[in-house]
Enzyme design. Structure first.
Site, PDB file in Angstrom:
ATOM      1  N   TYR A 115       6.046   8.047   1.976  1.00  0.00           N
ATOM      2  CA  TYR A 115       4.819   8.838   1.856  1.00  0.00           C
ATOM      3  C   TYR A 115       4.330   9.261   3.227  1.00  0.00           C
ATOM      4  CZ  TYR A 115       2.071   4.609   3.001  1.00  0.00           C
ATOM      5  OH  TYR A 115       1.549   3.499   3.598  1.00  0.00           O
ATOM      6  N   GLU A 136       9.782  -7.458  -7.576  1.00  0.00           N
ATOM      7  CA  GLU A 136      11.173  -7.837  -7.345  1.00  0.00           C
ATOM      8  C   GLU A 136      11.652  -8.813  -8.410  1.00  0.00           C
ATOM      9  OE1 GLU A 136       8.800  -7.965  -5.011  1.00  0.00           O
ATOM     10  OE2 GLU A 136       9.551  -7.231  -3.074  1.00  0.00           O
TER      11      GLU A 136
HETATM   12  N1  UDP Z   1       5.374   3.559  -0.196  1.00  0.00           N
HETATM   13  C1  UDP Z   1       5.100   4.791  -0.776  1.00  0.00           C
HETATM   14  N2  UDP Z   1       3.816   5.050  -1.189  1.00  0.00           N
HETATM   15  C2  UDP Z   1       2.794   4.173  -1.004  1.00  0.00           C
HETATM   16  C3  UDP Z   1       3.078   2.931  -0.413  1.00  0.00           C
HETATM   17  C4  UDP Z   1       4.371   2.653  -0.032  1.00  0.00           C
HETATM   18  O1  UDP Z   1       5.992   5.614  -0.917  1.00  0.00           O
HETATM   19  O2  UDP Z   1       1.653   4.465  -1.382  1.00  0.00           O
HETATM   20  C5  UDP Z   1       6.730   3.270   0.254  1.00  0.00           C
HETATM   21  C6  UDP Z   1       6.834   3.033   1.745  1.00  0.00           C
HETATM   22  O3  UDP Z   1       7.090   4.243   2.427  1.00  0.00           O
HETATM   23  C7  UDP Z   1       8.004   2.075   1.836  1.00  0.00           C
HETATM   24  C8  UDP Z   1       7.884   1.284   0.540  1.00  0.00           C
HETATM   25  O4  UDP Z   1       7.124   2.077  -0.358  1.00  0.00           O
HETATM   26  O5  UDP Z   1       9.242   2.753   1.852  1.00  0.00           O
HETATM   27  C9  UDP Z   1       7.201  -0.076   0.731  1.00  0.00           C
HETATM   28  O6  UDP Z   1       5.948   0.123   1.341  1.00  0.00           O
HETATM   29  P1  UDP Z   1       5.311  -0.933   2.334  1.00  0.00           P
HETATM   30  O7  UDP Z   1       6.356  -1.409   3.288  1.00  0.00           O
HETATM   31  O8  UDP Z   1       4.066  -0.347   2.869  1.00  0.00           O
HETATM   32  O9  UDP Z   1       4.931  -2.086   1.334  1.00  0.00           O
HETATM   33  P2  UDP Z   1       5.078  -3.631   1.563  1.00  0.00           P
HETATM   34  O10 UDP Z   1       6.450  -3.936   1.075  1.00  0.00           O
HETATM   35  O11 UDP Z   1       4.916  -3.859   3.026  1.00  0.00           O
HETATM   36  O12 UDP Z   1       3.982  -4.159   0.717  1.00  0.00           O
END
Ligand code: UDP
Length: 252
Positions: free
Chosen positions: A12, A201
């Site tokens: 995003y 997951e």
């Molecule tokens: N992502 C997205 N939209 C969102 C939040 C996250 O596309 O609103 C994508 C982000 O680019 C990444 C993946 O989802 O590729 C995981 O996001 P993030 O690392 O922020 O989440 P975490 O795993 O750290 O909670």
């Protein structure tokens, strides 16, 4: 011949997006074919992502998730589902891997992905600010056999499998062969939408495999970290030029 690798990346638009996607694209460019990068954005294709993808020379598909979001804390779940539906619809036969844009991946990981027969899992190094998070997540193995999980007291009781989103990959044939689902009555794709944060997951994996006996620990022994998950505080509202192109001088 090599097995097709299908890497799925939800992404995003934010200040770090160009940085993350450039870094990831450089890694993926070094992965031998056959290889397909499925990049999914929300609402519409961003110009920045489209132009970056065009320039990589990597075989890719740039998909859009049309879903109207009520829950903003979705963190890429719906986008991953769009990719899964695409893989299923076109019967893309290969190893599916969820590679978030902000992680760092070794080339060894992509070699290991090609060794997977049904479902593979491995360690993910966690780089976090907060002390409450574990240093790593993933399987404890005896050879390829998964015999336990690295976990902490807090998450131990709650989750069945302690795997990060970038800590597993699976054979796509599982997606269109209902007989091979552990729970054929559940639609895994739709299911993933409603799951609480932190449980995506395990909920997903619980439907791919019955238990640890159907998993392959990679590389054998599972002692090696091949991917790091970075938890940076999101800098929201950081002003940056659209597409990182400067059309006028910065004013003081
Ligand atoms: N992502 C997205 N939209 C969102 C939040 C996250 O596309 O609103 C994508 C982000 O680019 C990444 C993946 O989802 O590729 C995981 O996001 P993030 O690392 O922020 O989440 P975490 O795993 O750290 O909670």
């Amino acid at each position: 011949p090599h097995k097709l690798l299908i890497v799925v990346t939800p992404t995003y638009n934010r200040a770090f997006q160009a940085y993350y996607l450039t870094r990831l694209a450089h890694t993926l460019k070094l992965v031998p074919p056959p290889f397909l990068w499925i990049v999914v954005e929300m609402g519409a294709q961003s110009l920045e992502t489209a132009s970056l993808l065009r320039q990589t020379g990597i075989m890719y598909r740039h998909l859009v998730c049309e879903k109207n979001l009520t829950n903003i804390k979705d963190r890429g779940t719906h986008q991953r589902n769009v990719a899964l539906a695409h893989i299923e619809q076109h019967q893309l036969d290969g190893i599916v891997y969820f590679a978030d844009d902000d992680n760092v991946y070794t080339l060894e990981l992509f070699e290991e992905l090609r060794q997977i027969r049904r479902f593979g899992t491995w360690l993910v190094g966690m780089l976090a600010h907060s002390k409450s998070r574990t240093v790593l997540e993933g399987p404890v193995c005896d050879g390829e056999k998964v015999i336990g999980w690295h976990t902490n007291e807090k998450s131990k009781r709650l989750r069945r499998f302690h795997v990060d989103m970038s800590g597993f990959a699976f054979n796509s044939t599982i997606l269109w062969d209902p007989d091979r689902w552990h729970r054929p009555s559940l639609d895994p794709i739709r299911q993933l939408d409603t799951v609480k944060e932190g449980f995506q997951e395990t909920t997903f994996i619980e439907q791919l495999v019955a238990d640890e006996s159907q998993m392959e620990g990679r590389p054998p022994g599972c002692s090696k970290v091949m991917v790091w998950h970075l938890h940076l505080e999101t800098v929201s509202g950081l002003p940056y030029p659209s597409g990182w192109t400067m059309n006028s001088p910065l004013s003081a």
